[in-house]
Design a protein around this motif. Structure first.
Motif, PDB file in Angstrom:
ATOM      1  N   TYR A 134       0.833  -1.202   0.000  1.00  0.00           N
ATOM      2  CA  TYR A 134       0.000   0.000   0.000  1.00  0.00           C
ATOM      3  C   TYR A 134       0.869   1.254   0.000  1.00  0.00           C
ATOM      4  O   TYR A 134       0.575   2.221  -0.700  1.00  0.00           O
ATOM      5  N   SER A 164      -6.946  -0.843  -6.307  1.00  0.00           N
ATOM      6  CA  SER A 164      -7.335  -1.478  -5.051  1.00  0.00           C
ATOM      7  C   SER A 164      -6.353  -1.135  -3.930  1.00  0.00           C
ATOM      8  O   SER A 164      -6.754  -0.789  -2.818  1.00  0.00           O
ATOM      9  N   ARG A 165      -5.056  -1.212  -4.228  1.00  0.00           N
ATOM     10  CA  ARG A 165      -4.043  -0.890  -3.209  1.00  0.00           C
ATOM     11  C   ARG A 165      -4.109   0.579  -2.810  1.00  0.00           C
ATOM     12  O   ARG A 165      -3.953   0.917  -1.636  1.00  0.00           O
ATOM     13  N   PHE A 167      -6.808   2.486  -2.939  1.00  0.00           N
ATOM     14  CA  PHE A 167      -8.034   2.651  -2.164  1.00  0.00           C
ATOM     15  C   PHE A 167      -7.810   2.193  -0.726  1.00  0.00           C
ATOM     16  O   PHE A 167      -8.121   2.920   0.225  1.00  0.00           O
ATOM     17  N   ARG A 168      -7.254   0.998  -0.579  1.00  0.00           N
ATOM     18  CA  ARG A 168      -7.027   0.458   0.775  1.00  0.00           C
ATOM     19  C   ARG A 168      -5.977   1.269   1.536  1.00  0.00           C
ATOM     20  O   ARG A 168      -6.143   1.537   2.724  1.00  0.00           O
ATOM     21  N   GLY A 169      -4.899   1.651   0.855  1.00  0.00           N
ATOM     22  CA  GLY A 169      -3.859   2.441   1.504  1.00  0.00           C
ATOM     23  C   GLY A 169      -4.384   3.792   1.955  1.00  0.00           C
ATOM     24  O   GLY A 169      -4.099   4.247   3.072  1.00  0.00           O
ATOM     25  N   ARG A 171      -7.503   4.505   2.605  1.00  0.00           N
ATOM     26  CA  ARG A 171      -8.461   4.267   3.701  1.00  0.00           C
ATOM     27  C   ARG A 171      -7.726   4.099   5.020  1.00  0.00           C
ATOM     28  O   ARG A 171      -8.132   4.651   6.040  1.00  0.00           O
ATOM     29  N   LEU A 172      -6.621   3.334   4.995  1.00  0.00           N
ATOM     30  CA  LEU A 172      -5.820   3.166   6.214  1.00  0.00           C
ATOM     31  C   LEU A 172      -5.271   4.509   6.688  1.00  0.00           C
ATOM     32  O   LEU A 172      -5.299   4.820   7.880  1.00  0.00           O
TER      33      LEU A 172
END
Length: 194
Positions: A134, A164-165, A167-169, A171-172
């Protein structure tokens, strides 16, 4: 010394390649520093990257996206070096000398700390705390301002995986930095009606 036509073309082509490649040194170094987290290792990564790029310059078409090509080389150098070091640490980890990489004392990267000061320390800590896949995607996109296709090429993954990475990164990061953003006044907390 006389150059043949072919030799003269090679010299001109090499000069143009160097001109295109060397303008990206700072960006390469910043990316290497985010990956390696240690100034000396980042400098080694950039040196190895440029050496490989110059050795393989005939594989690059002048005038295309040299930045993405250089970042791809740097990322692959980093990954292969990480694998080599990881296997070496496992072999050396038998405890014979009692010394390990984790025993280092002092600030390992004062120059990196200086560059990080341009971003708020809290943000830098949050980015550095992200899992590697991420963090790499976020740094390439949000700090190096690369497009999805370039990131996909560099990391050797599909664009969908990049998205996807990211988005997730992000979000974190959002979760980790929410309190900080409220404290700094970037966002306002909504008072709940009682």
């Amino acid at each position: 010394m006389e150059l043949t036509m072919n030799g003269s073309g090679d010299v001109a082509q090499r000069a143009r390649f160097e001109e295109e490649a060397l303008v990206h040194m700072d960006a390469l170094y910043n990316f290497a520093l985010k990956l390696a987290r240690v100034r000396d290792d980042a400098e080694d990564l950039v040196s190895d990257t440029l050496l490989r790029a110059f050795e393989r310059r005939e594989q690059y078409r002048l005038g295309t996206n040299i930045r993405a090509w250089l970042f791809t080389i740097l990322y692959h150098v980093f990954v292969s070096r990480k694998r080599r070091i990881g296997s070496r640490e496992v072999q050396e980890g038998d405890g014979e000398t009692g010394w390990s990489v984790q025993n280092a004392v002092g600030e390992a990267d004062p120059e990196g700390r200086f560059y990080d000061s341009f971003l708020d320390d809290e943000i830098v800590r949050a980015i550095d705390a992200l899992p590697d896949e991420y963090r790499t995607a976020v740094v390439l996109s949000d700090i190096q301002e690369m497009r999805y296709a370039e990131i996909a090429q560099i990391l050797g993954i599909p664009e969908g995986t990049v998205k996807s990475r990211l988005f997730r990164g992000r979000r974190l990061l959002q979760r980790k930095l929410r309190g900080y953003a409220e404290e700094m006044g970037y966002i306002k907390t909504l008072a709940l009606a009682s």
